[in-house]
Structure formats: C-alpha cells, structure tokens
Design a protein around this motif. Structure first.
Motif, PDB file in Angstrom:
ATOM      1  N   VAL A 125      14.180 -29.566  67.118  1.00 52.62           N
ATOM      2  CA  VAL A 125      13.426 -29.844  65.890  1.00 52.62           C
ATOM      3  C   VAL A 125      14.146 -29.246  64.679  1.00 52.62           C
ATOM      4  CG1 VAL A 125      11.758 -27.913  65.822  1.00 52.62           C
ATOM      5  CG2 VAL A 125      11.100 -30.153  64.979  1.00 52.62           C
ATOM      6  N   ARG A 126      14.807 -28.130  64.876  1.00 50.93           N
ATOM      7  CA  ARG A 126      15.590 -27.549  63.777  1.00 50.93           C
ATOM      8  C   ARG A 126      16.736 -28.481  63.414  1.00 50.93           C
ATOM      9  NH1 ARG A 126      14.150 -23.506  61.554  1.00 50.93           N
ATOM     10  NH2 ARG A 126      12.734 -22.049  62.538  1.00 50.93           N
ATOM     11  N   ASP A 128      16.918 -31.646  63.934  1.00 53.25           N
ATOM     12  CA  ASP A 128      16.339 -32.835  63.294  1.00 53.25           C
ATOM     13  C   ASP A 128      16.030 -32.588  61.820  1.00 53.25           C
ATOM     14  OD1 ASP A 128      14.353 -34.230  66.055  1.00 53.25           O
ATOM     15  OD2 ASP A 128      16.393 -34.659  65.373  1.00 53.25           O
ATOM     16  N   MET A 129      15.433 -31.432  61.525  1.00 55.31           N
ATOM     17  CA  MET A 129      15.088 -31.145  60.121  1.00 55.31           C
ATOM     18  C   MET A 129      16.355 -31.066  59.279  1.00 55.31           C
ATOM     19  SD  MET A 129      11.832 -28.572  59.987  1.00 55.31           S
ATOM     20  CE  MET A 129      12.357 -27.327  61.151  1.00 55.31           C
ATOM     21  N   TYR A 130      17.363 -30.390  59.783  1.00 52.52           N
ATOM     22  CA  TYR A 130      18.588 -30.224  59.003  1.00 52.52           C
ATOM     23  C   TYR A 130      19.304 -31.561  58.815  1.00 52.52           C
ATOM     24  CZ  TYR A 130      17.882 -25.253  60.190  1.00 52.52           C
ATOM     25  OH  TYR A 130      17.360 -23.993  60.375  1.00 52.52           O
ATOM     26  N   ASP A 132      18.105 -34.593  59.013  1.00 55.79           N
ATOM     27  CA  ASP A 132      17.324 -35.513  58.191  1.00 55.79           C
ATOM     28  C   ASP A 132      17.525 -35.226  56.719  1.00 55.79           C
ATOM     29  OD1 ASP A 132      14.151 -36.874  59.309  1.00 55.79           O
ATOM     30  OD2 ASP A 132      16.228 -37.402  59.735  1.00 55.79           O
ATOM     31  N   GLY A 133      17.548 -33.920  56.383  1.00 57.20           N
ATOM     32  CA  GLY A 133      17.797 -33.547  55.000  1.00 57.20           C
ATOM     33  C   GLY A 133      19.165 -34.031  54.553  1.00 57.20           C
ATOM     34  N   TYR A 167      19.435 -28.918  48.870  1.00 56.91           N
ATOM     35  CA  TYR A 167      19.952 -28.900  50.235  1.00 56.91           C
ATOM     36  C   TYR A 167      20.850 -27.709  50.550  1.00 56.91           C
ATOM     37  CZ  TYR A 167      17.908 -33.507  50.385  1.00 56.91           C
ATOM     38  OH  TYR A 167      17.006 -34.549  50.327  1.00 56.91           O
ATOM     39  N   VAL A 170      19.343 -24.231  51.191  1.00 55.35           N
ATOM     40  CA  VAL A 170      18.638 -24.115  52.479  1.00 55.35           C
ATOM     41  C   VAL A 170      19.614 -23.697  53.564  1.00 55.35           C
ATOM     42  CG1 VAL A 170      17.403 -25.391  54.268  1.00 55.35           C
ATOM     43  CG2 VAL A 170      16.857 -25.765  51.860  1.00 55.35           C
ATOM     44  N   PHE A 171      20.751 -24.361  53.609  1.00 57.18           N
ATOM     45  CA  PHE A 171      21.714 -24.074  54.665  1.00 57.18           C
ATOM     46  C   PHE A 171      22.395 -22.727  54.463  1.00 57.18           C
ATOM     47  CE2 PHE A 171      20.715 -27.857  56.654  1.00 57.18           C
ATOM     48  CZ  PHE A 171      20.782 -28.934  55.788  1.00 57.18           C
TER      49      PHE A 171
END
Lengths: 257, 223
Positions: A125-126, A128-130, A132-133, A167, A170-171
């Motif tokens: 899920v992590r 996927d979130m990254y 997708d962003g 973006y 966040v990373f």
C-alpha cells in the motif's frame, strides 16, 4: 513448461533461442527472474508517452523486452480489428500468454512478478501511494507535449511547482524519517524506479528541481547506479528521448486527434 | 485495536464513492467524517494526515491511506476481492482501470460548465456504447461465467456494477443490447450487502445537486 533456475555470475543474463533466463544482479538483492519465459512484447509509438514507465520497470527488473513501434495507422487499426486492445487503446504488453492493456495494470503485474512490490500488504500500500502520486505527475508531463505553445509554458511551470511543493517534499521526508536507502521496506521496489524516472523527467524541464532536497539528490545517484538502471540510462538502451514534433504528429495522426 | 475504517471526504460521491461501494459489498461497516468547509480540509492538511494534501483519505488498520487506487487495492486485497494470483489480479486491474476511465468522464461531468455539458454527455454515451460496454460484454461472453474474473466475485464486478448505475442515471436505454451486463448488474445488486447499500438511508451518496456542488467548489477552491 519447464522452470529452470540458473546461478550466474553477477550482472549476466543468459539467453537461449530468444528466451530469457534471468540473471543475478550484484549482491543478489536486486532482481533476478531466474525463470524461463518468452520476452514481453511492447506495442506503442516510438516514444515515451504512457509506455515509458513500463520500460523503466522492466529494465529496472532486469527483464529483456521487445518492442513493436506503431508508425502507421494501419498497424494500430490491425491491433484493434484483431481484438487485441480491450478498450481500443495502447499501451499493449503481450506477456505470459496475456494481452495486457491499461498502464497501471501492466505496471502492477510486472512489479508483482519480479518482486518489486514489497513483501506484504502494508509495503504494497505504501508503494501504491507513492507510485500513484508520481504517476499523476508523469501523466501531466506526458500530455505536455500535445499542448499548444502558450499552454505549454504554463503547464511546465505547474508541473515544476507541483513537483517541488506537493510530491518531492513527501519523498524527502520518507527518506529522512527512516534513513534507509530505498523508499519502502528497506528493499528496492517499483516505488524507487518510478521516483527516479519522475525526478529525471522533471529535471529535463527544470534542472534545479532537486536543489532543496539533499536526500533525493543522494537517492537519485544511488538508484541510478543500480546495474540494471545504469544500463538503461546509457545511450543505446530502449529508453526513449524527450518527445519531439515527429512523435507528437505521429500520435495525433494515428489516434486521430 | 481494529476499529471501523474512517473515510475522510466531502458529503458526496466524487472520488470516494467507489471505496464506499467496495467496503459495502465486502460487508465492512465504515464511518465517515465529512469535510464541510475549506477550513476542515486545511485542518487535515496541517495535521499531516494527507500524504499529498488531497482527499480521499481512509484511516484503516492504523494507516492513513491516500490515493484512490492505493485505497481500493488495499481493501480489495484485505477482503479477498482481488483474485487468487497475480494473473487474475492483472485482469481485474485491467477491467477496473477501464471502468475508472469511463467513471472519470462521468465524475467530471458534474463540474463541466453548462455550455459544454451536452457535448460531454454525447461523448460519454458514444464511449459507453462503442468502447466500454462491448468490452465487458465480450469478457463475460468469452467464458460464460457469472463474474468477470476467475468465476468469483471480485472488485472488478463491483466497480463495473457501480458504473452501470451511473450510466443508467444518464440514459437508461444504453444497456439495452448488453444482456450479460444486465445480468451481472441484477446478480450483484441482489447480494444482501449490496441490496442494503442500494436502499435509501445507506451511506451511498446521491448525484451532486447544485447546493452540494457549490459547497465542494468552496472546499476545494475550484473555479
């Protein structure tokens, strides 16, 4: 179908009559398919578009692939008439007996197959979130080249702004919080490949985009040096160049817009 | 401690509705906290609750999940609505993405200026009849099974049936020549959890009315 595992010296890929048997990356912690299988075949225009993220992922996984470039309308129409495009659209990737369309479906399959999708649901899920962003940002860039000149400048500014304010911070924070080399689960994954692609792509629009992000600068160097990625970044690889007018014209002509 | 999932969004369909459908069809009870003002959204942002400063956001299993697809993937996996292996998942993903593409067109209709609406509706109808409905009818016909993938209910069926309801709202005649789609809609709609969700008083949201649209414009600072 026989499944074989071969232990090879680091970085080598064994080829037998057009089939790929995997290779081991350095240190053994990077992708090593090790399974006998036909090469995936990619059907798209001769350019980045929505296929480039797929090329990056396959390359990062150390998977050799073939490409058929759509240069004439007839080629595209044949794919449609043969019923190979579920929704009448490319990208199309033929692999493991499937005709896969829809970029994210293809990416998720490749990531899962080559162990680039984390070790469990929480990792996934992590990732996927990254991705997708970053994919949202990449889609903005893909569409950029089809805008008219006045809109183009505005859009570039918007992309760079979004990258720097929404973006990249966040990373940078993700890397800072865990202090590890990779974004998720202390292991190389699809998220790392996707982020590197996004960084390099936005840098083409604005060379200083990483100036406020020291950990991302280090990340960029580190991931770029992974053998499979390094190879993909070299001239002569299947990585596609910045879209030019010929590419834009070809796509417009074939898809009729 | 596993509490109920908490959904953070405004009181409308938008990009959260597919999550509501999926949870409901999986028989999972969930709670909702509605964003009513721009300040509510700012608060979530300032709390650091929104990874990319956007909603939907779903609190589940101690996680704060952002990005619609990541949320749906997590729920589908957790509740066994994602096929039995990666090949089934690839098919489910492919079908779900197709549904999402048409769904996106329907979603954007609600914020399309009145002058452009007619053209957009015509485009949606054209795509429905020529691209999407034929594709899904063909999939169902090809294996003759009750569900899109693996002879078992998956998220792909739920997303598609949700979409069929939106298309019906737009034009109830569009599904006329797609018997297998009609059958799928009826079949999934008859499951107790879905049936309950389809009834008035459930957490299913109605189409956006003028008042709710104005509210959403203010919250998200749309033109």
């Amino acid at each position: 179908m026989v499944t074989c595992r071969f232990f090879l010296q680091s970085g080598h890929i064994l080829r037998v009559q057009g089939l790929v048997i995997g290779g081991f990356g350095k240190h053994g912690k990077f992708p090593h398919p090790g399974v006998m299988t036909a090469k995936p075949k990619l059907y798209y225009f001769r350019g980045r578009g929505r296929m480039e993220s797929i090329r990056w992922l396959l390359a990062g996984a150390g998977v050799e692939f073939e490409e058929e470039f759509l240069e004439k309308k007839e080629q595209y129409e044949k794919l449609v008439n043969d019923g190979r495009l579920l929704f009448g659209q490319v990208p199309l990737v033929e692999m493991d007996g499937m005709e896969l369309t829809q970029t994210r479906a293809i990416l998720s399959y490749v990531a899962a197959k080559f162990n680039l999708y984390g070790k469990d649901l929480r990792d996934r899920v992590r990732i996927d979130m990254y991705v997708d962003g970053t994919l949202d940002l990449m889609m903005m860039v893909a569409l950029l080249h089809f805008k008219n000149p006045e809109e183009k400048e505005e859009t570039i500014d918007l992309i760079v702004k979004k990258a720097k304010t929404r973006y990249l911070p966040v990373f940078e924070k993700v890397l800072k919080d865990h202090g590890e080399d990779f974004l998720v689960g202390n292991k190389f994954s699809w998220a790392d490949i996707q982020l590197l692609e996004a960084i390099l792509t936005v840098e083409e629009l604005s060379a200083s985009v990483l100036s406020d992000f020291p950990l991302l600068k280090a990340f960029k160097t580190r991931i770029s040096n992974i053998p499979t990625i390094k190879k993909f970044l070299q001239p002569g690889s299947q990585r596609k160049p910045v879209p030019d007018q010929h590419y834009v014209d070809t796509v417009r002509h074939i898809l009729q817009f | 401690m596993a509490g109920k999932p908490m959904l953070h969004y405004f009181n409308g369909r938008g990009r959260m509705e597919s999550t509501r459908w999926l949870l409901a069809a999986a028989g999972v009870e969930f709670e909702e906290k509605f964003i009513e003002t721009a300040e509510d959204l700012d608060k979530l942002r300032n709390d650091g609750s929104l990874m990319f400063q956007q909603v939907p956001m779903v609190e589940i299993d101690g996680l704060k999940l952002a990005q619609t697809r990541a949320i749906l993937n997590y729920i589908a996996s957790k509740y066994n609505l994602y096929g039995k292996d990666i090949k089934e998942r690839a098919l489910i993903d492919m079908y779900s993405e197709g549904v999402a593409d048409l769904g996106e067109m329907v979603l954007l209709l609600s914020i399309t200026p009145p002058g452009e609406k007619e053209a957009k509706i015509a485009q949606i109808k054209e795509r429905t009849l020529n691209r999407y409905f034929p594709a899904f009818e063909k999939v169902l016909k090809s294996h003759g099974q009750d569900y899109l993938v693996g002879n078992k209910l998956s998220r792909a069926d739920i997303h598609l049936v949700e979409l069929l309801y939106y298309v019906e709202e737009l034009d109830s005649s569009l599904i006329a020549n797609f018997p297998l789609l009609k059958a799928l809609k009826a079949r999934v709609s008859s499951f107790p959890m879905v049936k309950k969700f389809l009834q008035p008083g459930s957490q299913r949201k109605p189409p956006l009315d003028e008042e709710s649209l104005e509210k959403a414009r203010k919250i998200f600072k749309l033109k």
